[in-house]
Design an enzyme around this catalytic site. Structure first.
Site, PDB file in Angstrom:
ATOM      1  N   LYS A  79      48.635 -65.817 -45.695  1.00  0.00           N
ATOM      2  CA  LYS A  79      48.797 -67.241 -45.991  1.00  0.00           C
ATOM      3  C   LYS A  79      47.618 -68.015 -45.404  1.00  0.00           C
ATOM      4  O   LYS A  79      47.186 -67.735 -44.273  1.00  0.00           O
ATOM      5  CB  LYS A  79      50.124 -67.727 -45.404  1.00  0.00           C
ATOM      6  N   SER A 160      56.888 -73.310 -47.630  1.00  0.00           N
ATOM      7  CA  SER A 160      55.474 -73.519 -47.896  1.00  0.00           C
ATOM      8  C   SER A 160      54.694 -72.241 -48.205  1.00  0.00           C
ATOM      9  O   SER A 160      53.548 -72.308 -48.653  1.00  0.00           O
ATOM     10  CB  SER A 160      54.823 -74.217 -46.693  1.00  0.00           C
ATOM     11  N   SER A 184      60.292 -71.871 -44.817  1.00  0.00           N
ATOM     12  CA  SER A 184      59.021 -71.651 -45.512  1.00  0.00           C
ATOM     13  C   SER A 184      58.706 -70.196 -45.825  1.00  0.00           C
ATOM     14  O   SER A 184      57.772 -69.912 -46.572  1.00  0.00           O
ATOM     15  CB  SER A 184      57.867 -72.260 -44.722  1.00  0.00           C
TER      16      SER A 184
END
Length: 502
Positions: A79, A160, A184
């Site tokens: 990420k 996210s 997330s």
């Protein structure tokens, strides 16, 4: 078998001759070709922000080595709020960090490399891990654009860790790392039909990860199977002197994959009936999952009610806002001099100055709230921290003790909602994420079924350091559930409802 299939896929997609035995290079080449045809073209998932420019050289180096372990040569996406020393910026999706070439590995990335993993690239995300605005559109960042759900391209990938979820569902890497503050990892894993694990806060280091909250942040694995998540967690877990929350990690971590038994016989699991919501299709999928768990020997205990202290959500908000200002300022101070925004206040000004590109759909009211907070010694913050952390732990501890259960289970989240730049996120039904997030306890989601072709996840939750038990329960469920449908890259769910043309 998987490596052979991937090599064949790369041959088909790229036209490059890849004959020969499976290697890290051939496997990575297959994924890179798949990213080019699925992510950058074709359905255009926009789940990968950057491909590591040195992936081939690193793969060849791994192929020259003796095997380091089960992750050797496995291609992993990171990420883009987690630093790597590769020639890729760590942007958190923001133009303000476009020049953030940190030239250092986050400790969790260094651990993955030591285990033999190949860092294939960086994944798109909800900008600033979805903390900039309460009206955000999950999966959108100024750097990457909007991540699309591979099961229906007009649906959210949640966030996210949007890109990590969509990329793994679409087969763009063997595994990915996400981060979670509240939902997330587990929401995008659930909505994209993959496995996601939010570990106990303190099991995996947060050093060199763009922060929101030192009380709740944690990285975790996102994979296509529970066993793969266990392999990744085994490599990622461990103490880090720079992150005091991880002081117990070395004594708490385990070989999570080796400990999997595939059995839940006799395990008492509490069923959170109040967290199911009103969608009858979700209820039906959940009941089918419970029947499979019971058939595997689990002892299911119905829990009709969850009593949550009043003000818990508001308290969490103050904790996150206060810690965001302190933690983000501290992080920005460590970035290279090429990064010109060195504080949250400067970041707010940057967004205003670049509003056309940074804020075309939603604003930064959460950033502004965070900037107005009064620091870690503020009595209101300290009271909110005690309420949110101790309150959430108390709820979960009482549920497990009073019902004499080892684990709790519930649907993770409703099915994916439409991508909507006007209204922002329109999530349906309750989310299972908040209590484990506030308490710092672990939370595993495993695909359990589909609603109109959209995945829905099954959550397993437990006390601190119970990752082994959660993974074992998830593995046992995965075995009795059977194969999960792969994404079809449908344009929209409603297209299947159109009447036939005459």
């Amino acid at each position: 078998m998987q490596r052979v299939l991937l090599a064949a896929m790369a041959l088909t997609l790229s036209g490059t001759a890849l004959a020969g035995p499976p290697t890290a290079e051939r496997e990575a080449a297959a994924y890179v070709a798949h990213i080019a045809t699925i992510d950058r073209a074709g359905p255009r998932l926009i789940s990968v922000i950057a491909v590591n420019p040195d992936w081939r050289a690193q793969a060849r180096a791994l192929d020259r080595e003796a095997t380091r372990g089960p992750l050797h040569g496995k291609a992993i996406l990171i990420k883009d709020n987690i630093e790597t020393k590769d020639r890729m910026a760590t942007t958190a999706g923001s133009m303000a960090l476009a020049a953030n070439f940190a030239n250092r590995d986050a400790p969790l990335v260094a651990r993955l490399r030591r285990g033999g993993a190949l860092i294939l690239g960086k994944t798109n995300l909800s900008e600033w891990a979805n903390i900039r605005s309460s009206r955000s559109m999950s999966g959108w960042s100024a750097i990457g654009g909007i991540v699309r759900n591979p099961y229906a391209l007009d649906r959210t990938a949640c966030g996210s860790s949007s890109g990590s979820g969509a990329a793994i569902a679409a087969g763009l890497a063997w595994g990915a790392v996400g981060t979670e503050t509240d939902g997330s990892i587990v929401c995008p894993a659930s909505i994209n039909g993959i496995v996601g694990l939010k570990p106990t806060v303190g099991l995996v280091s947060r050093t060199h990860v763009v922060p929101i909250s030192h009380s709740q942040d944690t990285p975790g694995p996102m994979t296509r199977s529970v066993r793969d998540a266990a392999l990744m967690l085994t490599a990622m877990a461990g103490s880090d002197a720079a992150d005091t929350a991880t002081a117990q990690a070395d004594t708490r971590k385990a070989d999570y994959a080796a400990a999997l038994t595939g059995s839940v016989a006799g395990v008492r699991i509490g069923v959170l009936r109040g967290q199911v919501g009103d969608n009858p299709a979700v209820k039906a999928v959940f009941e089918a999952a419970l029947a499979k768990l019971a058939g595997a020997g689990a002892v299911l205990v119905d829990i009709a009610r969850v009593d949550v202290p009043p003000g818990l959500g508001k308290a969490e908000g103050l904790v996150l806002y206060t810690e965001l200002k302190v933690d983000l300022d501290a992080y920005l101070a460590t970035t290279p001099t090429t990064v010109k925004t060195r504080t949250l206040a400067e970041l707010i000004a940057f967004n205003r100055d670049h509003a056309a590109k940074e804020m075309p759909f939603f604003g930064q009211e959460t950033f502004i709230k965070a900037q107005a907070t009064k620091g870690l010694s503020d009595p209101d913050y300290l009271a909110a921290l005690k309420l949110s952390r101790d309150g959430a732990r108390g709820v979960l501890d009482r549920l497990m003790a009073d019902n004499k259960v080892a684990l709790l289970v519930a649907p993770t989240q409703g099915p994916a909602w439409m991508i909507d730049p006007v209204q922002g996120d329109q999530a349906e039904g309750p989310s299972a994420s908040s209590l484990p997030a506030m308490s710092g306890y672990p939370h595993l989601t495993v695909p359990m079924g589909q609603v109109m072709g959209l995945p829905v996840g099954l959550s397993f939750m437990g006390p601190a350091w119970s990752e082994g038990a959660l993974l074992n329960a998830g593995d046992a469920y995965e075995r009795v559930r059977g194969p999960f449908p792969k994404p079809t890259f449908a344009r929209t769910v409603s297209a299947t409802l159109d009447p036939p043309r005459r």
